[in-house]
Each structure stands twice: as structure tokens, then as C-alpha cells.
Design an enzyme around this catalytic site. Structure first.
Site, PDB file in Angstrom:
ATOM      1  N   GLU A   1       3.620  -5.961   7.021  1.00  0.00           N
ATOM      2  CA  GLU A   1       2.641  -4.977   7.727  1.00  0.00           C
ATOM      3  C   GLU A   1       2.943  -4.823   9.255  1.00  0.00           C
ATOM      4  OE1 GLU A   1       1.812  -6.955   5.377  1.00  0.00           O
ATOM      5  OE2 GLU A   1       0.288  -5.856   3.960  1.00  0.00           O
TER       6      GLU A   1
ATOM      7  N   ALA B   1       0.778  -1.096  -0.098  1.00  0.00           N
ATOM      8  CA  ALA B   1      -0.166   0.088  -0.038  1.00  0.00           C
ATOM      9  C   ALA B   1       0.959   1.286  -0.158  1.00  0.00           C
ATOM     10  CB  ALA B   1      -0.839  -0.023   1.266  1.00  0.00           C
TER      11      ALA B   1
ATOM     12  N   GLY C   1       0.523  -5.113   0.406  1.00  0.00           N
ATOM     13  CA  GLY C   1      -0.585  -5.167  -0.416  1.00  0.00           C
ATOM     14  C   GLY C   1      -0.316  -5.629  -1.921  1.00  0.00           C
TER      15      GLY C   1
ATOM     16  N   GLU D   1      -0.368  -9.295  -1.648  1.00  0.00           N
ATOM     17  CA  GLU D   1      -1.939  -9.360  -1.369  1.00  0.00           C
ATOM     18  C   GLU D   1      -2.682  -9.382  -3.090  1.00  0.00           C
ATOM     19  OE1 GLU D   1      -2.258  -6.786   1.842  1.00  0.00           O
ATOM     20  OE2 GLU D   1      -3.552  -8.160   2.845  1.00  0.00           O
TER      21      GLU D   1
HETATM   22  N1  3HC Z   1       4.532   3.570   0.229  1.00  0.00           N
HETATM   23  C1  3HC Z   1       5.144   4.778  -0.078  1.00  0.00           C
HETATM   24  N2  3HC Z   1       6.342   4.883  -0.308  1.00  0.00           N
HETATM   25  C2  3HC Z   1       7.305   3.973  -0.339  1.00  0.00           C
HETATM   26  C3  3HC Z   1       6.860   2.690  -0.022  1.00  0.00           C
HETATM   27  C4  3HC Z   1       5.451   2.424   0.349  1.00  0.00           C
HETATM   28  N3  3HC Z   1       4.912   1.396   0.569  1.00  0.00           N
HETATM   29  N4  3HC Z   1       7.783   1.707   0.191  1.00  0.00           N
HETATM   30  C5  3HC Z   1       8.829   2.491  -0.230  1.00  0.00           C
HETATM   31  N5  3HC Z   1       8.492   3.861  -0.470  1.00  0.00           N
HETATM   32  C6  3HC Z   1       9.403   4.826  -0.572  1.00  0.00           C
HETATM   33  C7  3HC Z   1      10.602   5.307   0.338  1.00  0.00           C
HETATM   34  O1  3HC Z   1       9.887   5.999   1.198  1.00  0.00           O
HETATM   35  C8  3HC Z   1      11.524   5.829  -0.439  1.00  0.00           C
HETATM   36  O2  3HC Z   1      11.180   7.314  -0.768  1.00  0.00           O
HETATM   37  P1  3HC Z   1      12.543   8.355  -0.785  1.00  0.00           P
HETATM   38  O3  3HC Z   1      13.264   7.730  -1.809  1.00  0.00           O
HETATM   39  O4  3HC Z   1      11.700   9.621  -1.000  1.00  0.00           O
HETATM   40  O5  3HC Z   1      13.119   8.145   0.750  1.00  0.00           O
HETATM   41  C9  3HC Z   1      11.367   5.112  -1.851  1.00  0.00           C
HETATM   42  O6  3HC Z   1      10.173   4.472  -1.824  1.00  0.00           O
HETATM   43  C10 3HC Z   1      12.449   4.037  -2.134  1.00  0.00           C
HETATM   44  O7  3HC Z   1      12.525   3.074  -0.793  1.00  0.00           O
HETATM   45  P2  3HC Z   1      13.625   2.566   0.064  1.00  0.00           P
HETATM   46  O8  3HC Z   1      14.790   3.837   0.042  1.00  0.00           O
HETATM   47  O9  3HC Z   1      13.224   1.886   1.177  1.00  0.00           O
HETATM   48  O10 3HC Z   1      14.154   1.654  -1.204  1.00  0.00           O
HETATM   49  P3  3HC Z   1      14.879   0.145  -1.000  1.00  0.00           P
HETATM   50  O11 3HC Z   1      15.268  -0.185  -2.581  1.00  0.00           O
HETATM   51  O12 3HC Z   1      16.069   0.206   0.043  1.00  0.00           O
HETATM   52  O13 3HC Z   1      13.515  -0.676  -0.280  1.00  0.00           O
HETATM   53  C11 3HC Z   1      11.650  -1.841  -0.399  1.00  0.00           C
HETATM   54  C12 3HC Z   1      12.506  -0.865  -1.312  1.00  0.00           C
HETATM   55  C13 3HC Z   1      12.003  -3.061   0.032  1.00  0.00           C
HETATM   56  C14 3HC Z   1      10.195  -1.832  -1.073  1.00  0.00           C
HETATM   57  C15 3HC Z   1      11.297  -0.825   1.056  1.00  0.00           C
HETATM   58  O14 3HC Z   1      10.978   0.548   0.523  1.00  0.00           O
HETATM   59  C16 3HC Z   1      10.140  -1.426   1.975  1.00  0.00           C
HETATM   60  O15 3HC Z   1      10.306  -2.370   2.641  1.00  0.00           O
HETATM   61  N6  3HC Z   1       8.854  -0.716   1.892  1.00  0.00           N
HETATM   62  C17 3HC Z   1       7.755  -0.921   2.645  1.00  0.00           C
HETATM   63  C18 3HC Z   1       7.201  -2.280   2.296  1.00  0.00           C
HETATM   64  C19 3HC Z   1       5.959  -2.322   3.027  1.00  0.00           C
HETATM   65  O16 3HC Z   1       6.115  -2.220   4.235  1.00  0.00           O
HETATM   66  N7  3HC Z   1       4.882  -2.809   2.414  1.00  0.00           N
HETATM   67  C20 3HC Z   1       3.667  -2.949   3.109  1.00  0.00           C
HETATM   68  C21 3HC Z   1       2.678  -1.566   3.250  1.00  0.00           C
HETATM   69  S1  3HC Z   1       1.301  -1.677   4.514  1.00  0.00           S
HETATM   70  C22 3HC Z   1       0.470  -2.634   3.318  1.00  0.00           C
HETATM   71  O17 3HC Z   1       0.639  -2.907   2.434  1.00  0.00           O
HETATM   72  C23 3HC Z   1      -1.070  -2.691   3.845  1.00  0.00           C
HETATM   73  C24 3HC Z   1      -1.999  -3.690   3.309  1.00  0.00           C
HETATM   74  O18 3HC Z   1      -2.017  -4.708   3.815  1.00  0.00           O
HETATM   75  C25 3HC Z   1      -3.285  -3.148   3.066  1.00  0.00           C
END
Ligand code: 3HC
Length: 688
Positions: free
Chosen positions: A129, A66, A106, A109
Site C-alpha cells: 500500500e 483492494a 487487502g 489482509e
Molecule cells: N486493482 C485494480 N486493478 C488491478 C489491481 C488492483 N489492485 N492490480 C492489478 N490490476 C490490473 C492492472 O491495472 C492491469 O490492468 P490492465 O491489464 O488493464 O493494464 C491488470 O490488473 C494486470 O496487472 P499487471 O499488468 O500489473 O500484471 P502483473 O502480472 O505484472 O502484476 C500484480 C500483477 C503483482 C498483482 C500487480 O498488478 C500489482 O502489484 N498490483 C497492485 C497490488 C497492490 O498494490 N495491492 C494493494 C492495493 S491497496 C489495498 O489493498 C488497500 C487495502 O489495504 C485496504
């Protein structure tokens, strides 16, 4: 090719429609992405020439989850994720997810709603998450256990760990794994096969054999899991909610399970823990950004590292570089200390290998990169030299003067000092621009924090390289200005001061430790002192019984290492309160005419934490930290501040700055001007 919207393209190749999502940086499920998915699926469905659909992403990764930036903001008008998933599951044509990079949250998912999943060999997937204080709220907790069984699902949703393609294939999350450059061809071949062989429209929601098989023993499975992980998950709300969702997947029909997932998701999303953890996610990324340095600042090459001092710190620091394949020369003054230090490094690696986390060959590769020396001149070719010798200014200055004569031009000279003035150290050389602080935390091969101390004359390229190398070795690097104790230890000293006062005024060490443990720290200050050793920095020759610590050391107490400290320890390191220490404290208080009183837990907590926040405000005011969130990152990664409380500055914002000003005054502590200013104007440190 048809542009479905700004982030989604559709191309048709024979009977296969390829939907390509392109929303940098990580294809997160923002409103346009959800719309693109809904419209793209509808377009492919509507085209009678299309018999199967491939969903693939451009850029560095498949959908990474997400869009976290949307959380907590008013909903925008767009397709919901639920709409998208429903459309996918109702599709009459097989949908194949083609996954590279990281299919997370997501993103996974969405993939689980597809009929089949093919992945590149380097791809990873996961439901992280929980790390944001949440649970997978788009059916992940109900679909995943149906594919992999509840045991694996429990592990994945409570740890949030990323699973490699090979493991995911074995688990049953992926159906096929292909070489990285074969993802699209592999997905096309799979789609054509699905059409030719009339593959069923298989949906994870309908796969019930694994949950059916687990149901008879489910009560025990969940009870055991909770018991085994109780300590690890202590204090967090989200893991328990995740567990309850997997329980629902086993015990309830799919649609009922989805209702449970939804009901548990909403309070987590609205709660303070998830807010804190989401804040930390962005704070970590923010810490890497250094004011005044361009994001693409040219870094100096670091192909070899020299370390001075083969003690606990020096050895731990060396391991960080060996782990990522950078050769290290470690220098000591005496052969005995050198071989002892190298022996400890080898032993650490062998212990890791014994746990199956490294192979014997890995151990030898790493040790093969390590060279010991008794001669500083052997560091002449090192790109980065880190000093980790005794914490004494004269010794450090002498060493840096010598290094100046030995190191090649352009080499970075770093000090691992935890308190001392880096500018004074730099002034001992003729190249202060090359000098920087790199403050590692013990055990240096484990702790994630690295304070990078920016001296008055440190050159931007040197600072950028220290930050960059920190990232390379897996640390979270935070910039600090030059001040006594930098960010972390400077604040810590105020907590320690109050803890000492509290035990004189009426609390016992175990009261203070318990309150901080219950707050979420792994241990309290007195347990920490026992662990570190009471005699660290204590000098028997000059000790005059002026502090409680002096008296304890004079009585032969050394902490855990001899089983006597603020607590007594048995052979298994179980602790019990020490009557001997209590007597020392009571006598000391009596001598000073202190009337001990009963002190409640709220006072203990406030007196330990509020002075730290106050010092954090001064650190910000003096621009020793770039931003409040950097202070939080220091405390989260170096001092065990519980992540679900966001760090001291985030915590303070939610405790209430006006209340903190009032409480500090109540305890006779002068609030920092910045704290007073923010409190008076209703602002916060973190903007949260
Ligand atoms: N939403 C918005 N922005 C995101 C994001 C997300 N899910 N994931 C990463 N970003 C942004 C970061 O803030 C960063 O922004 P910046 O360059 O402005 O600082 C940019 O994308 C790049 O991210 P990273 O620096 O972390 O890049 P990496 O290559 O090191 O890592 C990644 C990539 C493994 C995808 C890591 O960013 C990550 O773990 N992201 C979060 C993943 C996550 O937690 N997903 C679950 C979200 S909750 C959800 O999905 C709810 C659902 O169940 C309904």
C-alpha cells in the site's frame, strides 16, 4: 458445485467446503468479490456438513489487493471488507487460505484473517500500500506485526516489498509451503487434519507474544528505524503513517490499534500524494500500450544482441541483456577500450556479488554470455544491434551504413542516441523500417527508463519488439516520436536554460539546487552537472568564455571528479559552496550589465518547472508523446521527479493550468497553444 455469485463458487468435498474466487485479472477486492466472500463464508458456515473451509483463487493469482479502480469513487452497495473479515474471524470453522501468485495488500489482509495459510512455492505476499501512498487499511498493520514482530512488519509496510513463500514461511506469515501443483491437495489435507486434530481457531489478532516482547524497547526500535530511513523516505507522507500504525500495534490492544489504522488511513486516501501514486500505478501500465499496435502484436525473436561501444553506456546496456540470459557481443574499435569495457562489466557484477546479491556462479554465467570483438562483422547473426557510440550524426550515419552491410535481414538496428534525428540515421541504411531508437539512461543497468523512438519508417513489429524487449529486461519503456532530445531531454533543456538565467539574475547555484531538492528531486541541476562532469561536450580548443560553464572549465574546474565545480568537494565528496565559482558568476553578470536581485524560492521553482510543463504541452500537441501520462513516466523514471508528485503533467494539473498560463506570461514565456486551450476550457492534461 454451487455458484455463490458471478465470481465465487462453492464445492464440497466431504467435510471441507472449497470457496473458489475467479475475478480476472488479479482477483482484486471489487464489490462482487467482497459480496462473493461474504456470501460464500455464510453458506459454508450454514451447512452443518461442512467442518472446515478452504479459500482459493482461480487464474494467475490469489487476491492482489483492494480494487484500486474503486478508489476515490462513490461507495457502491455491497459487503465491506470489514464485514467480510469480521465474518471470517467469527467463523466457527477453521478457514484456510490457499495462496498462489501474489497475495498483496487487502489480499494478504484477507489471508491474515483466515485461521491458517498454505502457499505454493512460487507464491509471494506483501503489503505494498505504501507504494500507492497508503497504509494497509484492513487490519494489516495490526495483524502482521502480531505474527512476525514489529521489526519485520516495519520493513514490509514501509518498503512494500514482495516476500517469497520460503521467507514468508520463516517469518510466520505462511504456515506451510507446498509444490506449485500441490496447492489444492495440500490445502485439503491441511483442512482434514485441522478437523481430525481439532485445531484451534487461531486468529492473528490474538497472537501477542511478539508485540509483548518488543514493547519494553519499542521507543528505541522506532526511533532507530526513523533515523535510518529518513533519507530514503524523505518527502513521502505514507511511510510515517505506516510506522505509527506499527507503533500502535506494539503499544495498544488490537481494537485500539485498528482505530489508529483507520484514523491514519482516511487522510492518506484523500490526500494528493496517494492520488498521484495511484495515478502513476496505472500510468506505468498504460505506457506499455502503443496506439495502433494490437496488445498481442507479434514480436520478432531476440535471442542474441550486438552492442557497439564498450563505454559506460554500452557496458551498462549489455548488462541488462546478460542479466536475463541473452547473449551479447560487444564491439569496440580498439583492444584496449574493449578489454577496459569488459573489465568494468565484470567489476560491476563482482561488486554486486560482494553485497550478497549475486553468487560467484551467477557472475560467471553472465560473463560467459558476453563476447568481445573488434570486428563489426561479428554482429552478422545478432537479432538486435544497439549502437552506443559518440553522439555525432556523421559518425552514426557512417556506422549505420556499415551495419546495413553486416546485419542479417530482419535484424533490428537501434540507436542509443539521446538527441539526434533517428530518421536521418535510418536513412543511412537501405532498411529504415528496421531502425528504431532505444534511448537508455545512465547508469543503463540501473535506471528504469527506456525511451523507444518511433521513426517515421519504423515498422510496427520493430517498435513492438523494442517495447517488449524493454519490458523483458525490466525497463519501463515509453514511446517517443522523433524530435530533438525526445521527451525527457527536450523538456530538461528548458529547465537548464532557466537555471542558468536564475544564477545570472541573482540566485546562487545552491539556491536553485536546494529548491529542487526540497521539491523532491534527488539533486538539483548544478549538483547534477558537477556529478556528470563539467567538461562533457566542452572543447578546450574552441572555448571562448561565452558561458559560465566555459569559464569554469577554462579555470580547470571539472566537477566532482577534480573536487571543483559549482561546489567544492572534499575527499568524501562532501560539498561546500565555491567562492571561486560565485566570483565567475558575479563577474559574468556584471560584464553583461545584469543587475542582480534577490529571487525567492517560489520564483525559482516556477521558472524551473513551468517551462518544462509548457514544453510537455508542445510535445503532446506535436504527438511526440502518446499521452500526458507517458511524459510523467519519463520524468519519474529517468530524471528523479518525486513519485508522490505524480510527474510534471499531473503536477501541473493540480497546480492549475490557468495559473501556469498566467505565470508563464509573467516570466515572459509564451504559453503553448494546447496549454492555453486546456486552461481556457477548464480541462487538464491527465484527466485527473
Ligand atoms: N486493482 C485494480 N486493478 C488491478 C489491481 C488492483 N489492485 N492490480 C492489478 N490490476 C490490473 C492492472 O491495472 C492491469 O490492468 P490492465 O491489464 O488493464 O493494464 C491488470 O490488473 C494486470 O496487472 P499487471 O499488468 O500489473 O500484471 P502483473 O502480472 O505484472 O502484476 C500484480 C500483477 C503483482 C498483482 C500487480 O498488478 C500489482 O502489484 N498490483 C497492485 C497490488 C497492490 O498494490 N495491492 C494493494 C492495493 S491497496 C489495498 O489493498 C488497500 C487495502 O489495504 C485496504
Amino acid at each position: 458445485m454451487t455458484a455463490i455469485n458471478a465470481v465465487m463458487d462453492l464445492t464440497r468435498d466431504g467435510e471441507v467446503a472449497v470457496l473458489t474466487l475467479n475475478s480476472p485479472p488479479v482477483n482484486a477486492l471489487s464489490a462482487p468479490v467482497r459480496d462473493g466472500l461474504a456470501l460464500g463464508i455464510a453458506a459454508a458456515e450454514a451447512d452443518p456438513a461442512v467442518k472446515a473451509i478452504v479459500l482459493i483463487c482461480a487464474g494467475r493469482t490469489f487476491i492482489a489487493g483492494a480494487d484500486i479502480t474503486e478508489f476515490g469513487k462513490p461507495a457502491v452497495k455491497s459487503a465491506s471488507l470489514f464485514d467480510v473479515q469480521t465474518a471470517m474471524e467469527q467463523s466457527k470453522k477453521p478457514i484456510i487460505a490457499a495462496i498462489h501468485g501474489t497475495a498483496l495488500g487487502g489480499g494478504l489482509e484477507v489471508a491474515l484473517t483466515c485461521h491458517y495459510r498454505i502457499a505454493a512455492a512460487s507464491a509471494k505476499c506483501g503489503l505494498p500500500e505504501v507504494k500507492l501512498g497508503l497504509l494497509p487499511g484492513a487490519g494489516g498493520t495490526q495483524r502482521l506485526p502480531r505474527l512476525v514482530g514489529p521489526e519485520i512488519a516495519l520493513d514490509l509496510v514501509t518498503s512494500g516489498r514482495h516476500v517469497g513463500a520460503k521467507e514468508a514461511l520463516k517469518m510466520g506469515v505462511f504456515d506451510e509451503v507446498v509444490a506449485d501443483d500441490q496447492l489444492l491437495p495440500g490445502a485439503m489435507a491441511m483442512a482434514r487434519k485441522a478437523i481430525a486434530e481439532k485445531w484451534p481457531l487461531r486468529l492473528a489478532r490474538d497472537v501477542n507474544d511478539k508485540v509483548d516482547a518488543a514493547r519494553p524497547n519499542a521507543a528505541k526500535l522506532f526511533a532507530d528505524f526513523r533515523a535510518k530511513n529518513a533519507k530514503l523516505l524523505r518527502g513521502f507522507e505514507a511511510p510515517e503513517a505506516n510506522i505509527q500504525c506499527i507503533e500502535a500495534a506494539v503499544n495498544l490492544p488490537f481494537d485500539e490499534g485498528i482505530k489508529v489504522e483507520r484514523a491514519l488511513f482516511v487522510p492518506l486516501m484523500q490526500g494528493l500524494q496517494s492520488r498521484a501514486q495511484r495515478y502513476v500505478f496505472f500510468a506505468e501500465r498504460m505506457a506499455a500500450k502503443v496506439e495502433g499496435l494490437p496488445a498481442d502484436a507479434q514480436l520478432l525473436p531476440v535471442k542474441s544482441v550486438g552492442i557497439i561501444g564498450a563505454g559506460t553506456m554500452g557496458g551498462g546496456i549489455a548488462m541488462n541483456f546478460l542479466n536475463v540470459g541473452i547473449p551479447v557481443t560487444i564491439v569496440e574499435m580498439k583492444e584496449e577500450a574493449l578489454s577496459r569495457g569488459i573489465g568494468v562489466i565484470r567489476k560491476n557484477y563482482e561488486n554486486t556479488a560482494a553485497k550478497g546479491k549475486l553468487t560467484a556462479a551467477d557472475v560467471e554465467t553472465r560473463m560467459g554470455l558476453l563476447k568481445g570483438s573488434l570486428d563489426l562483422a561479428d554482429l552478422g547473426q545478432a537479432d538486435l544491434i544497439i549502437e552506443a557510440v559518440f553522439e555525432n550524426m556523421d559518425i552514426k550515419k557512417e556506422l549505420f551504413a556499415k551495419l546495413d552491410g553486416v546485419a542479417k535481414p530482419g535484424a533490428i538496428l537501434a540507436s542509443n542516441t539521446s538527441y539526434l534525428n533517428v530518421d536521418e540515421i535510418a536513412a543511412a541504411t537501405k532498411r529504415p523500417g528496421s531502425v528504431v531508437g532505444m534511448h537508455f539512461f545512465s547508469p543503463a543497468n540501473v535506471m528504469r527508463l527506456l525511451e523507444v523512438v518511433n521513426g517515421a519508417k519504423t515498422e510496427p513489429a520493430v517498435l513492438a519488439t523494442a517495447m517488449g524487449i524493454g519490458k523483458k529486461i525490466g525497463k519501463i519503456a515509453v514511446v517517443s516520436g522523433v524530435c530533438h532530445g525526445f521527451i525527457g531531454n527536450r523538456m530538461l533543456s528548458f529547465r537548464q536554460q532557466q537555471a542558468q538565467k536564475l544564477i545570472l539574475e541573482g540566485a546562487l547555484p545552491s539556491d536553485v539546487d536546494r529548491v529542487l531538492y526540497d521539491f523532491g528531486f534527488p539533486m538539483g541541476p548544478f549538483q547534477m552537472s558537477d556529478l556528470a562532469g563539467l567538461d562533457i561536450g566542452w572543447n578546450a580548443a574552441t572555448s571562448k568564455g561565452e558561458t559560465i560553464r566555459d569559464r569554469m572549465c577554462e579555470a580547470g574546474m571539472r566537477g566532482q571528479k577534480n573536487g571543483k565545480g559549482f561546489y567544492n568537494y572534499d575527499a568524501e565528496r562532501n560539498r561546500t559552496p565555491s567562492p571561486e565559482t560565485e566570483k565567475i558568476i558575479l563577474d559574468y553578470a556584471a560584464e553583461r550589465g545584469i543587475n542582480r536581485r534577490s529571487i525567492d524560492d517560489d520564483e525559482i521553482l516556477e521558472r524551473c518547472l513551468l517551462p518544462m510543463v509548457n514544453e510537455g504541452a508542445k510535445i503532446l500537441e506535436e504527438k511526440m508523446a502518446q499521452r500526458a501520462s507517458d511524459i510523467d513516466i519519463v520524468w519519474l523514471n529517468g530524471y528523479g521527479w518525486p513519485v508522490y508528485r505524480g510527474g510534471p503533467m499531473f503536477w501541473a494539473d493540480h497546480y492549475g493550468l490557468a495559473k501556469i498560463v498566467e505565470r508563464l506570461k509573467h516570466y515572459g514565456i509564451t504559453p503553448a497553444p494546447l496549454l492555453e486551450k486546456l486552461a481556457a476550457s477548464g480541462q487538464t492534461f491527465t484527466g485527473q
